[in-house]
Design a protein around this motif. Sequence first.
Motif, PDB file in Angstrom:
ATOM      1  N   ALA A 194      47.648  32.500  36.250  1.00 21.93           N
ATOM      2  CA  ALA A 194      46.795  32.292  35.078  1.00 21.93           C
ATOM      3  C   ALA A 194      47.647  31.752  33.942  1.00 21.93           C
ATOM      4  O   ALA A 194      48.861  31.980  33.889  1.00 21.93           O
ATOM      5  CB  ALA A 194      46.107  33.594  34.663  1.00 21.93           C
ATOM      6  N   VAL A 234      46.438  35.746  29.943  1.00 20.48           N
ATOM      7  CA  VAL A 234      46.620  35.976  31.377  1.00 20.48           C
ATOM      8  C   VAL A 234      46.222  37.388  31.798  1.00 20.48           C
ATOM      9  O   VAL A 234      45.686  37.586  32.899  1.00 20.48           O
ATOM     10  CB  VAL A 234      48.063  35.661  31.811  1.00 20.48           C
ATOM     11  CG1 VAL A 234      48.402  34.208  31.493  1.00 20.48           C
ATOM     12  CG2 VAL A 234      49.086  36.583  31.190  1.00 20.48           C
ATOM     13  N   GLU A 257      41.240  33.333  25.549  1.00 18.02           N
ATOM     14  CA  GLU A 257      41.676  34.231  26.631  1.00 18.02           C
ATOM     15  C   GLU A 257      43.183  34.190  26.856  1.00 18.02           C
ATOM     16  O   GLU A 257      43.900  33.366  26.290  1.00 18.02           O
ATOM     17  CB  GLU A 257      40.914  33.895  27.906  1.00 18.02           C
ATOM     18  CG  GLU A 257      39.417  34.138  27.741  1.00 18.02           C
ATOM     19  CD  GLU A 257      38.631  33.917  29.006  1.00 18.02           C
ATOM     20  OE1 GLU A 257      37.662  34.659  29.235  1.00 18.02           O
ATOM     21  OE2 GLU A 257      38.987  32.999  29.779  1.00 18.02           O
ATOM     22  N   LEU A 281      44.179  29.623  37.750  1.00 24.24           N
ATOM     23  CA  LEU A 281      43.060  30.095  36.943  1.00 24.24           C
ATOM     24  C   LEU A 281      43.200  29.534  35.531  1.00 24.24           C
ATOM     25  O   LEU A 281      44.106  29.918  34.787  1.00 24.24           O
ATOM     26  CB  LEU A 281      43.025  31.628  36.934  1.00 24.24           C
ATOM     27  CG  LEU A 281      41.727  32.341  36.549  1.00 24.24           C
ATOM     28  CD1 LEU A 281      41.275  32.047  35.138  1.00 24.24           C
ATOM     29  CD2 LEU A 281      40.620  32.027  37.526  1.00 24.24           C
ATOM     30  N   HIS A 317      52.012  34.855  37.390  1.00 24.37           N
ATOM     31  CA  HIS A 317      51.528  34.790  38.774  1.00 24.37           C
ATOM     32  C   HIS A 317      51.735  36.131  39.433  1.00 24.37           C
ATOM     33  O   HIS A 317      52.570  36.945  39.020  1.00 24.37           O
ATOM     34  CB  HIS A 317      52.212  33.666  39.562  1.00 24.37           C
ATOM     35  CG  HIS A 317      53.612  33.979  40.001  1.00 24.37           C
ATOM     36  ND1 HIS A 317      53.905  34.571  41.206  1.00 24.37           N
ATOM     37  CD2 HIS A 317      54.807  33.790  39.390  1.00 24.37           C
ATOM     38  CE1 HIS A 317      55.206  34.732  41.323  1.00 24.37           C
ATOM     39  NE2 HIS A 317      55.781  34.272  40.232  1.00 24.37           N
ATOM     40  N   TYR A 323      42.869  38.349  33.392  1.00 25.03           N
ATOM     41  CA  TYR A 323      42.534  37.940  34.757  1.00 25.03           C
ATOM     42  C   TYR A 323      43.331  38.679  35.822  1.00 25.03           C
ATOM     43  O   TYR A 323      43.412  38.231  36.965  1.00 25.03           O
ATOM     44  CB  TYR A 323      42.665  36.419  34.884  1.00 25.03           C
ATOM     45  CG  TYR A 323      41.516  35.754  34.151  1.00 25.03           C
ATOM     46  CD1 TYR A 323      40.274  35.634  34.762  1.00 25.03           C
ATOM     47  CD2 TYR A 323      41.654  35.338  32.832  1.00 25.03           C
ATOM     48  CE1 TYR A 323      39.197  35.081  34.081  1.00 25.03           C
ATOM     49  CE2 TYR A 323      40.581  34.785  32.142  1.00 25.03           C
ATOM     50  CZ  TYR A 323      39.357  34.665  32.782  1.00 25.03           C
ATOM     51  OH  TYR A 323      38.287  34.132  32.105  1.00 25.03           O
ATOM     52  N   PHE A 326      52.704  31.494  31.428  1.00 21.90           N
ATOM     53  CA  PHE A 326      51.832  31.678  32.582  1.00 21.90           C
ATOM     54  C   PHE A 326      52.321  32.874  33.377  1.00 21.90           C
ATOM     55  O   PHE A 326      53.470  33.306  33.244  1.00 21.90           O
ATOM     56  CB  PHE A 326      51.750  30.414  33.446  1.00 21.90           C
ATOM     57  CG  PHE A 326      52.829  30.288  34.495  1.00 21.90           C
ATOM     58  CD1 PHE A 326      52.571  30.604  35.821  1.00 21.90           C
ATOM     59  CD2 PHE A 326      54.093  29.838  34.156  1.00 21.90           C
ATOM     60  CE1 PHE A 326      53.557  30.483  36.791  1.00 21.90           C
ATOM     61  CE2 PHE A 326      55.086  29.711  35.112  1.00 21.90           C
ATOM     62  CZ  PHE A 326      54.818  30.039  36.443  1.00 21.90           C
ATOM     63  N   CYS A 357      41.972  29.633  32.031  1.00 19.80           N
ATOM     64  CA  CYS A 357      41.203  30.533  31.163  1.00 19.80           C
ATOM     65  C   CYS A 357      40.343  29.752  30.178  1.00 19.80           C
ATOM     66  O   CYS A 357      40.564  28.576  29.917  1.00 19.80           O
ATOM     67  CB  CYS A 357      42.153  31.425  30.368  1.00 19.80           C
ATOM     68  SG  CYS A 357      43.325  32.366  31.352  1.00 19.80           S
TER      69      CYS A 357
END
Length: 327
Positions: free
Chosen positions: A74, A55, A53, A47, A34, A58, A32, A49
């Motif tokens: 994400a 990270v 998709e 978020l 951030h 996004y 992940f 996905c």
Amino acid sequence: MERAPIFEEIARAPEGGAAYWLTAEDGVRIRFAHWPAPPQPRGTVFLGCGRTEYVEKYGPAAAEFAARGYAMLAIDWRGQGLADRLLPDAPEKGHVGGLQDYQWDLHAVIDAADELGLPQPYYIVGHSMGGAIALRAVMHEHHRFSAVAFSAPMWGIATSPLLHPFRIVLANLLGDGFLANNYPPGMNGTTYVYRDSFEANRLTRDPGMWAWLLEQAAKRPELTLAGPTIHWVAESLLECEALAALPSPDLPCYCGLGGAEKIVHTPSVHDRMGRWPKGTLDVIPDAEHELMMEIPATRKRFYDGCTALFDAAGGLDARDPVKAESA
């Protein structure tokens, strides 16, 4: 937590992003990312996905939420992005044991957000497959989210009218059969942006966004994913059916849906939102599946809808995005 790579050169994200490896409860490694909270943060957006998709896709969403006062993270769900691929002999295939396995990934990310001290309250936005994951999460009585938003949520999969009545029978018959790890008819080992032209695509009307997705796939092919397995489709249909039988949670909700949506089953979205007392359905004329990758007016409408909901849920007055960025 161990730091993971994040490909800033393709992310179009705010500066200062960081990614981490996490291990879910069942031992699957996920990733992940951030991005730093803006001054006077109003909370953190998780978020979720969609299928295929990763990270970096996004990064622009992180900038949009930051401009409205929110930090964002994400998730690379299991089986996609840089997370563990679940078919070692065919890592390009989209596969999962069961749709509820993604809840282990979300639990690990929530724990990591707590450990990192990301600003609260927490909100969740689920796009497409992420919409099914987010809906399952907020139906748990001890969930951590103050409000939920959805973008074209996968609460049903668009199928031919002839097959739709038989979808659950077929899912039960084929999901664990000898063809379960094969592609369904019409799917193959090529990632979507290489299979369709811009003119034929079902994701966006924005040529610049489409070109950016092609650039990401060319520069970082390891992030891409091809078609799903028959097992993934079967498990998704069964999860959508299970979710449809449950009442809507007592939680504020905003749901954006494109007027030209062709990937998820739109009657299922209308049905769910018609029985969500604290929910608002926003059908955006002519928009395709990926509202956060659509033309600028659609993107703005979606982000404004999300953060108006989050502001209200947090007991805050909505403020001008430019002021929020500089507060």
